[in-house]
Scaffold this active site. Structure first.
Site, PDB file in Angstrom:
ATOM      1  CG  HIS A 236      -2.960   3.374   2.573  1.00  0.00           C
ATOM      2  ND1 HIS A 236      -3.679   3.006   1.453  1.00  0.00           N
ATOM      3  CD2 HIS A 236      -2.877   2.251   3.347  1.00  0.00           C
ATOM      4  CE1 HIS A 236      -4.016   1.737   1.555  1.00  0.00           C
ATOM      5  NE2 HIS A 236      -3.542   1.256   2.693  1.00  0.00           N
TER       6      HIS A 236
ATOM      7  CG  ASN B  11      -6.547  -0.903   2.067  1.00  0.00           C
ATOM      8  OD1 ASN B  11      -5.972  -0.463   1.079  1.00  0.00           O
ATOM      9  ND2 ASN B  11      -5.904  -1.376   3.118  1.00  0.00           N
TER      10      ASN B  11
ATOM     11  CB  CYS C  47      -0.942  -0.002   1.201  1.00  0.00           C
ATOM     12  SG  CYS C  47      -1.981  -1.455   1.261  1.00  0.00           S
TER      13      CYS C  47
HETATM   14  N1  COA Z   1     -17.712  -8.347  11.646  1.00  0.00           N
HETATM   15  C1  COA Z   1     -18.093  -8.571  12.904  1.00  0.00           C
HETATM   16  N2  COA Z   1     -17.239  -8.904  13.876  1.00  0.00           N
HETATM   17  C2  COA Z   1     -15.949  -8.995  13.559  1.00  0.00           C
HETATM   18  C3  COA Z   1     -15.482  -8.785  12.253  1.00  0.00           C
HETATM   19  C4  COA Z   1     -16.405  -8.448  11.282  1.00  0.00           C
HETATM   20  N3  COA Z   1     -16.067  -8.215   9.996  1.00  0.00           N
HETATM   21  N4  COA Z   1     -14.143  -8.946  12.235  1.00  0.00           N
HETATM   22  C5  COA Z   1     -13.775  -9.258  13.482  1.00  0.00           C
HETATM   23  N5  COA Z   1     -14.858  -9.295  14.280  1.00  0.00           N
HETATM   24  C6  COA Z   1     -14.924  -9.592  15.701  1.00  0.00           C
HETATM   25  C7  COA Z   1     -13.766 -10.436  16.156  1.00  0.00           C
HETATM   26  O1  COA Z   1     -14.022 -11.820  15.965  1.00  0.00           O
HETATM   27  C8  COA Z   1     -13.687 -10.087  17.626  1.00  0.00           C
HETATM   28  O2  COA Z   1     -14.676 -10.798  18.324  1.00  0.00           O
HETATM   29  P1  COA Z   1     -14.356 -11.424  19.764  1.00  0.00           P
HETATM   30  O3  COA Z   1     -14.030 -10.218  20.626  1.00  0.00           O
HETATM   31  O4  COA Z   1     -15.619 -12.097  20.108  1.00  0.00           O
HETATM   32  O5  COA Z   1     -13.188 -12.317  19.538  1.00  0.00           O
HETATM   33  C9  COA Z   1     -14.082  -8.616  17.665  1.00  0.00           C
HETATM   34  O6  COA Z   1     -14.800  -8.378  16.431  1.00  0.00           O
HETATM   35  C10 COA Z   1     -12.904  -7.675  17.738  1.00  0.00           C
HETATM   36  O7  COA Z   1     -11.962  -8.077  16.785  1.00  0.00           O
HETATM   37  P2  COA Z   1     -10.619  -7.273  16.562  1.00  0.00           P
HETATM   38  O8  COA Z   1      -9.810  -8.004  15.535  1.00  0.00           O
HETATM   39  O9  COA Z   1      -9.985  -6.974  17.883  1.00  0.00           O
HETATM   40  O10 COA Z   1     -11.200  -5.927  15.964  1.00  0.00           O
HETATM   41  P3  COA Z   1     -10.457  -4.565  15.712  1.00  0.00           P
HETATM   42  O11 COA Z   1     -11.114  -3.491  16.436  1.00  0.00           O
HETATM   43  O12 COA Z   1      -8.975  -4.705  15.848  1.00  0.00           O
HETATM   44  O13 COA Z   1     -10.772  -4.338  14.180  1.00  0.00           O
HETATM   45  C11 COA Z   1      -9.687  -4.462  12.049  1.00  0.00           C
HETATM   46  C12 COA Z   1     -10.302  -5.245  13.211  1.00  0.00           C
HETATM   47  C13 COA Z   1      -9.165  -5.479  11.019  1.00  0.00           C
HETATM   48  C14 COA Z   1     -10.760  -3.631  11.410  1.00  0.00           C
HETATM   49  C15 COA Z   1      -8.540  -3.554  12.587  1.00  0.00           C
HETATM   50  O14 COA Z   1      -7.671  -4.303  13.402  1.00  0.00           O
HETATM   51  C16 COA Z   1      -7.763  -2.916  11.497  1.00  0.00           C
HETATM   52  O15 COA Z   1      -8.260  -2.113  10.751  1.00  0.00           O
HETATM   53  N6  COA Z   1      -6.457  -3.243  11.381  1.00  0.00           N
HETATM   54  C17 COA Z   1      -5.645  -2.696  10.333  1.00  0.00           C
HETATM   55  C18 COA Z   1      -5.889  -3.477   9.074  1.00  0.00           C
HETATM   56  C19 COA Z   1      -5.368  -2.785   7.838  1.00  0.00           C
HETATM   57  O16 COA Z   1      -5.479  -1.606   7.705  1.00  0.00           O
HETATM   58  N7  COA Z   1      -4.816  -3.572   6.902  1.00  0.00           N
HETATM   59  C20 COA Z   1      -4.317  -3.090   5.669  1.00  0.00           C
HETATM   60  C21 COA Z   1      -3.072  -2.338   5.863  1.00  0.00           C
HETATM   61  S1  COA Z   1      -2.507  -1.644   4.367  1.00  0.00           S
END
Ligand code: COA
Length: 367
Positions: free
Chosen positions: A253, A283, A113
């Site tokens: 980004h 994204n 990215c």
């Molecule tokens: N819908 C509903 N629930 C979801 C879900 C979805 N799409 N994805 C995850 N969950 C759940 C998880 O299972 C977890 O449940 P639990 O607490 O019962 O285990 C809960 O939501 C929290 O998950 P978590 O992974 O801690 O969420 P988060 O707040 O970290 O958000 C992302 C997840 C992926 C959105 C976040 O971590 C993120 O944006 N990271 C950066 C990713 C990125 O930008 N990647 C590209 C880089 S170029």
């Protein structure tokens, strides 16, 4: 020493839109969760006949139109992509052929990215050194092809699209002012597509284990992104002798609204100085910065003389920032329509293929 000005821009996204509600009918997720955690409402997804090169060519033609250049004016094409059409030939070469940019050298750049920032810097440095005059820089992705549509951690995030800049040499000061590029390979595992390369060539086991899909530790990537983004922007500003007070727009980004919010806090800037469109595209990886730029220009937000910071992060891990003094198209007298070169590009491409075939037959008979 010539300056490297950004003189053209264009974007293209697939027509097909996938909303959060559509996703909630495919996997266990919902619109509220996705919006709260990412800011994304919908994303564009490529149909079977859409590829990085087709989106890139559509974006490039618009960029050439703005710059008032024809494909044969281009000296260099850099395509930043993490979803290349093949391991080789490079997607940039497919674009070169489809555009009919017969004078251009073309190669792909892989920095996930952050790639568009690295590629724009490479093109600007080639212009600054005097080795080329005109470059086409493209970020193009169809990451939807590498997403596991059963994995709710990743499939909600990504969208497809392409964006392009034309860079040109000019004696007028301005254009790209500074750039910083960083990498930390020790964090590579937190965001990867493990198979399909030479370490894990495709076989039954790699397919069975889902190694051809994007694997991500979302929390680790989130922590990394919030740590590096604002810092990189500051570094690039310092290198250009600027401060945040001098800057009209930050174009980050577009991965997650909350990551952008954290960068804004770090830089002590209000969010309305950031161009944000992650809600409508998700994204799009390396395409996200040029797509956001084009939209901002089309809305009339960016004006000649504005100072802009582009800042990104991604797999690798990689991150970087680039500052620019916005100039727009260079003055020119002729009017060209790059689209009209496409028919000729197709004819030329076929003629070259036929010529190679005849050459092969002659050589075969002689040997
Ligand atoms: N819908 C509903 N629930 C979801 C879900 C979805 N799409 N994805 C995850 N969950 C759940 C998880 O299972 C977890 O449940 P639990 O607490 O019962 O285990 C809960 O939501 C929290 O998950 P978590 O992974 O801690 O969420 P988060 O707040 O970290 O958000 C992302 C997840 C992926 C959105 C976040 O971590 C993120 O944006 N990271 C950066 C990713 C990125 O930008 N990647 C590209 C880089 S170029």
């Amino acid at each position: 020493m010539p300056y490297a000005h950004i003189t053209g821009w264009g974007m293209a996204v697939p027509e097909k839109v996938l909303t959060n509600d559509d996703l909630s009918r495919m996997i266990d997720t919902n619109d509220e969760w996705i919006r709260d955690h990412t800011g994304i409402r919908e994303r564009h997804i490529a149909r079977e006949n859409e590829f990085p090169s087709t989106l890139a060519v559509a974006a490039a033609i618009k960029a050439l139109q703005v710059a008032n250049l024809k494909p044969t004016d281009i000296d260099l094409i850099i395509c930043s992509t993490s979803s290349p059409e093949h391991i080789f030939p490079a997607t940039a070469c497919l674009i070169q052929d489809q555009l009919g940019a017969s004078r251009a050298g073309a190669f792909d750049l892989s920095a996930a990215c952050t790639g568009f920032i690295f590629a724009t810097n490479m093109a600007a440095q080639s212009i600054r050194s005097g080795s080329i005059k005109t470059a086409l820089v493209i970020g193009a992705e169809t990451l939807s092809r590498f997403v596991d549509w059963q994995d709710r951690n990743t499939c909600i995030l990504f969208g497809d699209g392409a964006g392009a800049f034309v860079l040109q040499a000019s004696d007028q000061p301005g254009g790209v002012l500074s750039a910083v590029m960083h990498s930390d390979g020790s964090g590579g595992d937190s965001l990867s597509l493990p198979a399909g390369g030479s370490r894990f060539p495709a076989n039954e086991a790699t397919i069975h284990e889902g190694k051809h899909y994007i694997h991500m530790d979302g929390r680790a990537v989130f922590r990394f992104a919030t740590r590096v983004m604002g810092h990189a922007a500051k570094e690039a500003l310092e290198l250009a002798g600027l401060t945040t007070d001098d800057v009209q727009w930050i174009i980050p980004h577009q991965a997650n609204y909350r990551i952008i919010e954290t960068a804004a806090k770090y830089l002590k800037l209000p969010l309305d100085r950031f161009v944000i469109n992650v809600d409508r595209y998700g994204n799009t990886s390396t395409a996200s910065i040029p797509i956001a730029t084009v939209e901002a220009i089309e809305k009339g937000l960016i004006k000649k003389g504005d100072k802009i910071v582009f800042v990104g992060f991604g797999a690798g891990l990689t991150w970087g920032a680039l500052t620019a003094d916005w100039t727009g198209p260079l003055p020119t007298e002729r009017r060209v329509h790059p689209e009209s070169y496409r028919t000729w590009a197709r004819v030329r491409s076929w003629l070259l293929r036929v010529a190679r075939l005849i050459e092969g037959l002659i050589w075969g008979r002689e040997s």
